[in-house]
Design a protein around this motif. Structure first.
Motif, PDB file in Angstrom:
ATOM      1  N   PHE A 106       0.685  -1.092   0.087  1.00  0.00           N
ATOM      2  CA  PHE A 106       0.147  -0.199   0.038  1.00  0.00           C
ATOM      3  C   PHE A 106       0.962   1.302  -0.179  1.00  0.00           C
ATOM      4  O   PHE A 106       1.821   1.493   0.758  1.00  0.00           O
ATOM      5  N   ASN A 107       0.570   2.262  -0.761  1.00  0.00           N
ATOM      6  CA  ASN A 107       1.272   3.384  -0.762  1.00  0.00           C
ATOM      7  C   ASN A 107       0.416   4.608  -1.047  1.00  0.00           C
ATOM      8  O   ASN A 107      -0.171   5.011  -2.060  1.00  0.00           O
ATOM      9  N   ARG A 108       0.206   5.320   0.258  1.00  0.00           N
ATOM     10  CA  ARG A 108      -1.066   6.054   0.641  1.00  0.00           C
ATOM     11  C   ARG A 108      -0.461   7.521  -0.064  1.00  0.00           C
ATOM     12  O   ARG A 108      -1.542   8.227  -0.727  1.00  0.00           O
ATOM     13  N   ALA A 109       0.639   7.824   0.017  1.00  0.00           N
ATOM     14  CA  ALA A 109       1.107   9.078  -0.545  1.00  0.00           C
ATOM     15  C   ALA A 109       1.055   8.997  -2.197  1.00  0.00           C
ATOM     16  O   ALA A 109       0.428   9.954  -2.795  1.00  0.00           O
ATOM     17  N   SER A 110       1.589   7.944  -2.710  1.00  0.00           N
ATOM     18  CA  SER A 110       1.323   8.107  -4.159  1.00  0.00           C
ATOM     19  C   SER A 110      -0.138   8.042  -4.786  1.00  0.00           C
ATOM     20  O   SER A 110      -0.378   8.409  -5.735  1.00  0.00           O
ATOM     21  N   LEU A 111      -0.943   7.261  -3.883  1.00  0.00           N
ATOM     22  CA  LEU A 111      -2.317   7.344  -4.284  1.00  0.00           C
ATOM     23  C   LEU A 111      -2.918   8.823  -4.095  1.00  0.00           C
ATOM     24  O   LEU A 111      -3.739   9.085  -5.038  1.00  0.00           O
ATOM     25  N   ILE A 112      -2.359   9.526  -3.274  1.00  0.00           N
ATOM     26  CA  ILE A 112      -2.930  10.826  -3.229  1.00  0.00           C
ATOM     27  C   ILE A 112      -2.399  11.774  -4.255  1.00  0.00           C
ATOM     28  O   ILE A 112      -2.933  12.516  -5.034  1.00  0.00           O
ATOM     29  N   ASN A 113      -1.002  11.600  -4.725  1.00  0.00           N
ATOM     30  CA  ASN A 113      -0.481  12.285  -5.737  1.00  0.00           C
ATOM     31  C   ASN A 113      -1.217  11.950  -7.138  1.00  0.00           C
ATOM     32  O   ASN A 113      -1.755  12.816  -7.730  1.00  0.00           O
ATOM     33  N   VAL A 114      -1.783  10.690  -7.078  1.00  0.00           N
ATOM     34  CA  VAL A 114      -2.570  10.257  -8.405  1.00  0.00           C
ATOM     35  C   VAL A 114      -3.958  11.149  -8.193  1.00  0.00           C
ATOM     36  O   VAL A 114      -4.491  11.530  -9.299  1.00  0.00           O
ATOM     37  N   GLY A 115      -4.577  10.906  -7.323  1.00  0.00           N
ATOM     38  CA  GLY A 115      -5.808  11.499  -7.098  1.00  0.00           C
ATOM     39  C   GLY A 115      -5.826  12.744  -7.533  1.00  0.00           C
ATOM     40  O   GLY A 115      -6.713  13.491  -8.047  1.00  0.00           O
ATOM     41  N   PHE A 116      -4.884  13.705  -7.048  1.00  0.00           N
ATOM     42  CA  PHE A 116      -4.618  15.251  -7.215  1.00  0.00           C
ATOM     43  C   PHE A 116      -4.556  15.191  -8.770  1.00  0.00           C
ATOM     44  O   PHE A 116      -5.248  16.139  -9.372  1.00  0.00           O
ATOM     45  N   LEU A 117      -3.644  14.390  -9.429  1.00  0.00           N
ATOM     46  CA  LEU A 117      -3.284  14.759 -10.890  1.00  0.00           C
ATOM     47  C   LEU A 117      -4.771  14.357 -11.487  1.00  0.00           C
ATOM     48  O   LEU A 117      -4.922  15.244 -12.662  1.00  0.00           O
ATOM     49  N   GLU A 118      -5.421  13.486 -11.135  1.00  0.00           N
ATOM     50  CA  GLU A 118      -6.823  13.219 -11.925  1.00  0.00           C
ATOM     51  C   GLU A 118      -7.978  14.182 -11.691  1.00  0.00           C
ATOM     52  O   GLU A 118      -8.837  14.318 -12.450  1.00  0.00           O
ATOM     53  N   ILE A 119      -7.884  14.990 -10.653  1.00  0.00           N
ATOM     54  CA  ILE A 119      -8.916  15.994 -10.283  1.00  0.00           C
ATOM     55  C   ILE A 119      -8.500  17.610 -10.360  1.00  0.00           C
ATOM     56  O   ILE A 119      -9.412  18.289 -10.231  1.00  0.00           O
ATOM     57  N   LYS A 120      -7.181  17.800 -10.642  1.00  0.00           N
ATOM     58  CA  LYS A 120      -6.767  19.036 -10.191  1.00  0.00           C
ATOM     59  C   LYS A 120      -7.334  20.094 -11.364  1.00  0.00           C
ATOM     60  O   LYS A 120      -7.245  21.342 -11.162  1.00  0.00           O
ATOM     61  N   LEU A 167       0.990  21.755  -5.350  1.00  0.00           N
ATOM     62  CA  LEU A 167       1.901  21.817  -6.697  1.00  0.00           C
ATOM     63  C   LEU A 167       3.338  22.467  -6.150  1.00  0.00           C
ATOM     64  O   LEU A 167       4.432  21.932  -6.462  1.00  0.00           O
ATOM     65  N   GLN A 168       3.295  23.553  -5.316  1.00  0.00           N
ATOM     66  CA  GLN A 168       4.490  24.335  -4.763  1.00  0.00           C
ATOM     67  C   GLN A 168       5.383  23.179  -4.227  1.00  0.00           C
ATOM     68  O   GLN A 168       6.709  23.314  -4.347  1.00  0.00           O
ATOM     69  N   VAL A 169       5.035  22.337  -3.393  1.00  0.00           N
ATOM     70  CA  VAL A 169       5.768  21.319  -2.842  1.00  0.00           C
ATOM     71  C   VAL A 169       6.069  19.944  -3.508  1.00  0.00           C
ATOM     72  O   VAL A 169       6.723  19.196  -2.870  1.00  0.00           O
ATOM     73  N   ASN A 170       5.648  20.132  -4.833  1.00  0.00           N
ATOM     74  CA  ASN A 170       5.812  18.742  -5.772  1.00  0.00           C
ATOM     75  C   ASN A 170       5.252  17.681  -5.049  1.00  0.00           C
ATOM     76  O   ASN A 170       5.559  16.428  -5.294  1.00  0.00           O
ATOM     77  N   GLY A 171       4.004  18.005  -4.418  1.00  0.00           N
ATOM     78  CA  GLY A 171       3.113  16.729  -4.000  1.00  0.00           C
ATOM     79  C   GLY A 171       3.718  15.964  -2.808  1.00  0.00           C
ATOM     80  O   GLY A 171       4.700  16.417  -2.061  1.00  0.00           O
ATOM     81  N   MET A 172       3.515  14.691  -2.953  1.00  0.00           N
ATOM     82  CA  MET A 172       4.091  13.993  -1.710  1.00  0.00           C
ATOM     83  C   MET A 172       5.286  13.081  -2.248  1.00  0.00           C
ATOM     84  O   MET A 172       5.247  12.741  -3.623  1.00  0.00           O
ATOM     85  N   SER A 173       6.021  12.492  -1.473  1.00  0.00           N
ATOM     86  CA  SER A 173       7.040  11.360  -1.917  1.00  0.00           C
ATOM     87  C   SER A 173       6.510  10.130  -2.404  1.00  0.00           C
ATOM     88  O   SER A 173       5.357   9.694  -2.074  1.00  0.00           O
ATOM     89  N   GLU A 228       4.982   8.645   5.710  1.00  0.00           N
ATOM     90  CA  GLU A 228       4.845   9.575   4.329  1.00  0.00           C
ATOM     91  C   GLU A 228       4.312  11.002   4.938  1.00  0.00           C
ATOM     92  O   GLU A 228       4.799  11.697   4.168  1.00  0.00           O
ATOM     93  N   ASP A 229       3.515  10.945   6.175  1.00  0.00           N
ATOM     94  CA  ASP A 229       2.957  12.284   6.364  1.00  0.00           C
ATOM     95  C   ASP A 229       4.106  13.255   6.880  1.00  0.00           C
ATOM     96  O   ASP A 229       4.100  14.300   6.845  1.00  0.00           O
TER      97      ASP A 229
END
Ligand SMILES: *[C@@H]1O[C@H](CO)[C@@H](O)[C@H](O)[C@H]1NC(C)=O
Ligand SMILES: *[C@@H]1O[C@H](CO)[C@@H](O)[C@H](O)[C@H]1NC(C)=O
Ligand SMILES: *[C@@H]1O[C@H](CO)[C@@H](O)[C@H](O)[C@H]1NC(C)=O
Ligand SMILES: *[C@@H]1O[C@H](CO)[C@@H](O)[C@H](O)[C@H]1NC(C)=O
Ligand SMILES: *[C@@H]1O[C@H](CO)[C@@H](O)[C@H](O)[C@H]1NC(C)=O
Length: 314
Positions: A108-122, A181-187, A196-197
């Motif tokens: 499970f990769n919580r941070a990558s999932l959040i990055n993906v979600g962000f890219l899909e909805i931004k 965007l400014q912090v380049n999302g999560m690792s 990850e948090d």
């Protein structure tokens, strides 16, 4: 006789013209004054309506995407969905729930999932809530409004049922599009549970962003959230393999929003317990040279040392 007739004709014509003039004057004056009056009223109504709309749409100009990292937690989703609908509908917020369902074979990769979600909805949403599925807000003073001046940590250490260290920003965090965007999302290096948090906290601090938290609530650690997590039923994936332990305790300057590697396998708009939501089935890809620990083979597991895992070195 001719003169008399002419003068009579003249008088008659003059009178006619005079009467016509008076009547046409009256006619022409009357409608103007009515029209003006109508115009004024319309103007006034228009302005009034605009003001009312402006007040009503104060929060509607922003769109909140609730991003929920997910895998095999259907019972928790059945509680989360109707609870969040009931909770947020009271707040006059324009929101939509996205379930980020990780369907690949990796950990499970919580941070990558959040990055993906962000890219899909931004394109359509201007702020996100990174939201644990097992943490339900109970106090109506927890407001999910647009975080204009920096991230808003809803589940602050003073209120979260379990985590109380001052730099904790997990659980529920609101951040606007610009700042994410400014912090380049999560690792993307955090496969498996935890840290990850804490790495994201360092990103926010380095960017000089101020994290705000809900002002003093009276409900405290016991009553502000319902933590819907059964630790015995749901074992957390806390295994460490390869050099995961060392790498994940450092600030990651290599990966982030710009290069999360994934595929949306499919998505559906569903309604669960009368709560509309979008479920994204996500396959994450793992670069096994950078993060071999995305799959931990029992042969590669490193012994668990008692370390202070909360500290991320800059
Ligand atoms: C953070 O807060 C400090 C002190 O209130 C302020 O000087 C600074 O401008 C804030 N930073 C941002 C990015 O808003
Ligand atoms: C992400 O980008 C960095 C360079 O910015 C690169 O070193 C790394 O391999 C990339 N990772 C992935 C998963 O693409
Ligand atoms: C879900 O609904 C949104 C908004 O109505 C729409 O843009 C999207 O295409 C829908 N997705 C699917 C998979 O039906
Ligand atoms: C993807 O999502 C749908 C529901 O949204 C589900 O029925 C399906 O089994 C999921 N898994 C895969 C691998 O597509
Ligand atoms: C990890 O375990 C596999 C066997 O499951 C082995 O082939 C591989 O060499 C191990 N890697 C390391 C770095 O220990």
């Amino acid at each position: 006789m001719k003169v008399l007739l002419t003068s009579f004709k003249f008088k008659y014509i003059f009178t006619c013209i005079f009467i016509t003039f008076i009547i046409s004057c009256l006619i022409s004056i009357a409608p103007i004054s009515i029209e003006e009056c109508k115009c004024n009223n319309i103007d006034k109504i228009d302005l009034h309506e605009q003001n009312v709309n402006r007040v009503a749409s104060k929060h509607h100009k922003h769109h909140l995407a609730i991003l929920v990292p997910f895998r095999d937690r259907f019972e928790e989703l059945l509680m989360f969905a109707p609870h969040m609908k009931k909770f947020l509908d009271k707040q006059d917020i324009d929101y939509h729930i996205f379930i980020l369902n990780q369907i690949d074979r990796y950990r499970f990769n919580r941070a990558s999932l959040i990055n993906v979600g962000f890219l899909e909805i931004k394109q359509d949403f201007d702020y996100i809530a990174m939201h644990d599925i097992d943490l339900l807000p109970m106090n109506d003073e927890l407001q999910y409004f647009y975080p204009e001046n920096g991230p808003l940590h809803i589940s602050s250490p003073e209120l979260h049922p379990r985590y109380h260290y001052p730099t904790f920003i997990g659980g529920i965090l609101l951040i606007n599009r610009k700042h994410f965007l400014q912090v380049n999302g999560m690792s993307n290096k955090y496969w498996g549970w935890g840290l990850e948090d804490d790495e994201f906290y360092v990103r926010l601090k380095e960017a000089g962003l101020n994290i705000t938290r809900p002002p003093n609530l009276l409900t405290g650690i016991q009553g502000t959230f319902k933590h819907n997590h059964n630790r015995n039923h749901r074992k957390r994936d806390m295994v460490k393999c390869f050099n995961q332990r060392e790498v994940t305790r450092k600030r990651d300057r290599q990966t982030g929003l710009h290069n999360v590697s994934y595929k949306i396998e499919n998505s559906i708009n569903a309604t669960i317990a009368s709560t509309p939501m979008t479920i994204l089935n996500i396959s994450l890809m793992c670069d096994e040279f950078i993060t071999p620990w995305c799959q931990c083979d029992t042969n590669n597991v490193t012994k668990d040392k008692k370390t202070n895992d909360k500290k991320i070195k800059r």
